[in-house]
Design a protein around this motif. Structure first.
Motif, PDB file in Angstrom:
ATOM      1  N   LYS A 183       4.597   3.300  31.651  1.00  0.00           N
ATOM      2  CA  LYS A 183       5.239   3.362  30.503  1.00  0.00           C
ATOM      3  C   LYS A 183       4.295   3.891  29.294  1.00  0.00           C
ATOM      4  O   LYS A 183       4.197   4.721  28.359  1.00  0.00           O
ATOM      5  N   TYR A 184       2.991   2.959  29.442  1.00  0.00           N
ATOM      6  CA  TYR A 184       1.999   3.242  28.283  1.00  0.00           C
ATOM      7  C   TYR A 184       1.356   4.482  28.307  1.00  0.00           C
ATOM      8  O   TYR A 184       1.035   5.168  27.587  1.00  0.00           O
ATOM      9  N   GLU A 185       1.058   5.061  29.446  1.00  0.00           N
ATOM     10  CA  GLU A 185       0.420   6.368  29.736  1.00  0.00           C
ATOM     11  C   GLU A 185       1.363   7.376  29.509  1.00  0.00           C
ATOM     12  O   GLU A 185       0.953   8.430  28.814  1.00  0.00           O
ATOM     13  N   VAL A 186       2.692   7.384  29.678  1.00  0.00           N
ATOM     14  CA  VAL A 186       3.737   8.353  29.374  1.00  0.00           C
ATOM     15  C   VAL A 186       3.692   8.309  27.794  1.00  0.00           C
ATOM     16  O   VAL A 186       3.569   9.424  27.291  1.00  0.00           O
ATOM     17  N   ALA A 187       3.938   7.121  27.170  1.00  0.00           N
ATOM     18  CA  ALA A 187       3.956   7.063  25.882  1.00  0.00           C
ATOM     19  C   ALA A 187       2.805   7.842  25.018  1.00  0.00           C
ATOM     20  O   ALA A 187       3.120   8.731  24.138  1.00  0.00           O
ATOM     21  N   GLN A 188       1.688   7.490  25.508  1.00  0.00           N
ATOM     22  CA  GLN A 188       0.222   8.326  25.035  1.00  0.00           C
ATOM     23  C   GLN A 188       0.501   9.820  25.057  1.00  0.00           C
ATOM     24  O   GLN A 188       0.151  10.313  24.277  1.00  0.00           O
ATOM     25  N   GLU A 189       0.915  10.272  26.324  1.00  0.00           N
ATOM     26  CA  GLU A 189       0.892  11.623  26.560  1.00  0.00           C
ATOM     27  C   GLU A 189       1.877  12.151  25.770  1.00  0.00           C
ATOM     28  O   GLU A 189       1.691  13.466  25.155  1.00  0.00           O
ATOM     29  N   LEU A 190       2.857  11.572  25.347  1.00  0.00           N
ATOM     30  CA  LEU A 190       4.053  12.015  24.260  1.00  0.00           C
ATOM     31  C   LEU A 190       3.656  11.865  22.972  1.00  0.00           C
ATOM     32  O   LEU A 190       4.485  12.494  22.031  1.00  0.00           O
ATOM     33  N   GLY A 191       2.556  11.067  22.663  1.00  0.00           N
ATOM     34  CA  GLY A 191       2.299  10.857  21.399  1.00  0.00           C
ATOM     35  C   GLY A 191       3.048   9.702  20.465  1.00  0.00           C
ATOM     36  O   GLY A 191       3.265   9.667  19.477  1.00  0.00           O
ATOM     37  N   ILE A 192       3.604   8.843  21.440  1.00  0.00           N
ATOM     38  CA  ILE A 192       4.494   7.867  20.925  1.00  0.00           C
ATOM     39  C   ILE A 192       3.875   6.528  21.000  1.00  0.00           C
ATOM     40  O   ILE A 192       3.283   6.256  22.211  1.00  0.00           O
ATOM     41  N   ALA A 193       4.068   5.684  20.235  1.00  0.00           N
ATOM     42  CA  ALA A 193       3.132   4.471  19.713  1.00  0.00           C
ATOM     43  C   ALA A 193       4.178   3.448  20.201  1.00  0.00           C
ATOM     44  O   ALA A 193       5.248   3.466  19.872  1.00  0.00           O
ATOM     45  N   ILE A 194       3.573   2.651  21.139  1.00  0.00           N
ATOM     46  CA  ILE A 194       4.451   1.414  21.709  1.00  0.00           C
ATOM     47  C   ILE A 194       4.252   0.266  20.788  1.00  0.00           C
ATOM     48  O   ILE A 194       2.983  -0.182  20.727  1.00  0.00           O
ATOM     49  N   PRO A 195       5.208  -0.475  20.446  1.00  0.00           N
ATOM     50  CA  PRO A 195       4.927  -1.640  19.359  1.00  0.00           C
ATOM     51  C   PRO A 195       4.055  -2.706  20.273  1.00  0.00           C
ATOM     52  O   PRO A 195       4.505  -3.258  21.517  1.00  0.00           O
ATOM     53  N   GLN A 196       3.024  -3.259  19.628  1.00  0.00           N
ATOM     54  CA  GLN A 196       2.360  -4.120  20.665  1.00  0.00           C
ATOM     55  C   GLN A 196       2.858  -5.325  20.551  1.00  0.00           C
ATOM     56  O   GLN A 196       2.677  -6.416  21.460  1.00  0.00           O
ATOM     57  N   ASP A 197       3.818  -5.748  19.652  1.00  0.00           N
ATOM     58  CA  ASP A 197       4.553  -6.905  19.735  1.00  0.00           C
ATOM     59  C   ASP A 197       5.557  -7.112  21.014  1.00  0.00           C
ATOM     60  O   ASP A 197       6.371  -7.981  21.117  1.00  0.00           O
TER      61      ASP A 197
END
Length: 72
Positions: free
Chosen positions: A24-38
């Motif tokens: 999930k984090y890898e895909v979000a990074q590739e798409l330029g989407i920030a995942i909420p840390q909380d």
């Protein structure tokens, strides 16, 4: 993906939570989407969460196809 995220989806292999979370984090990074840390996704745009989920599904299908192709 927390283990108790409120949805009814259950993994067949519970040990896969860590791998799916990493994906999930890898895909979000590739798409330029920030995942909420909380871990709260309520402030995310639905389009972004859908893009992440769709890309994860696409990647998992590709992995499965590659594994099946290697068997024959």
């Amino acid at each position: 993906m927390s283990q108790n995220s409120g949805n009814s989806n259950n993994l067949v292999v519970p040990q896969a939570y860590g791998a799916l979370d990493q994906l999930k984090y890898e895909v979000a990074q590739e798409l330029g989407i920030a995942i909420p840390q909380d871990g709260y996704y309520g402030n995310m745009v639905t389009r972004d969460t859908g893009s992440i989920g769709g890309s994860i599904t696409k990647r998992l299908v590709q992995i499965a196809e590659q594994q099946l192709a290697g068997r024959f």
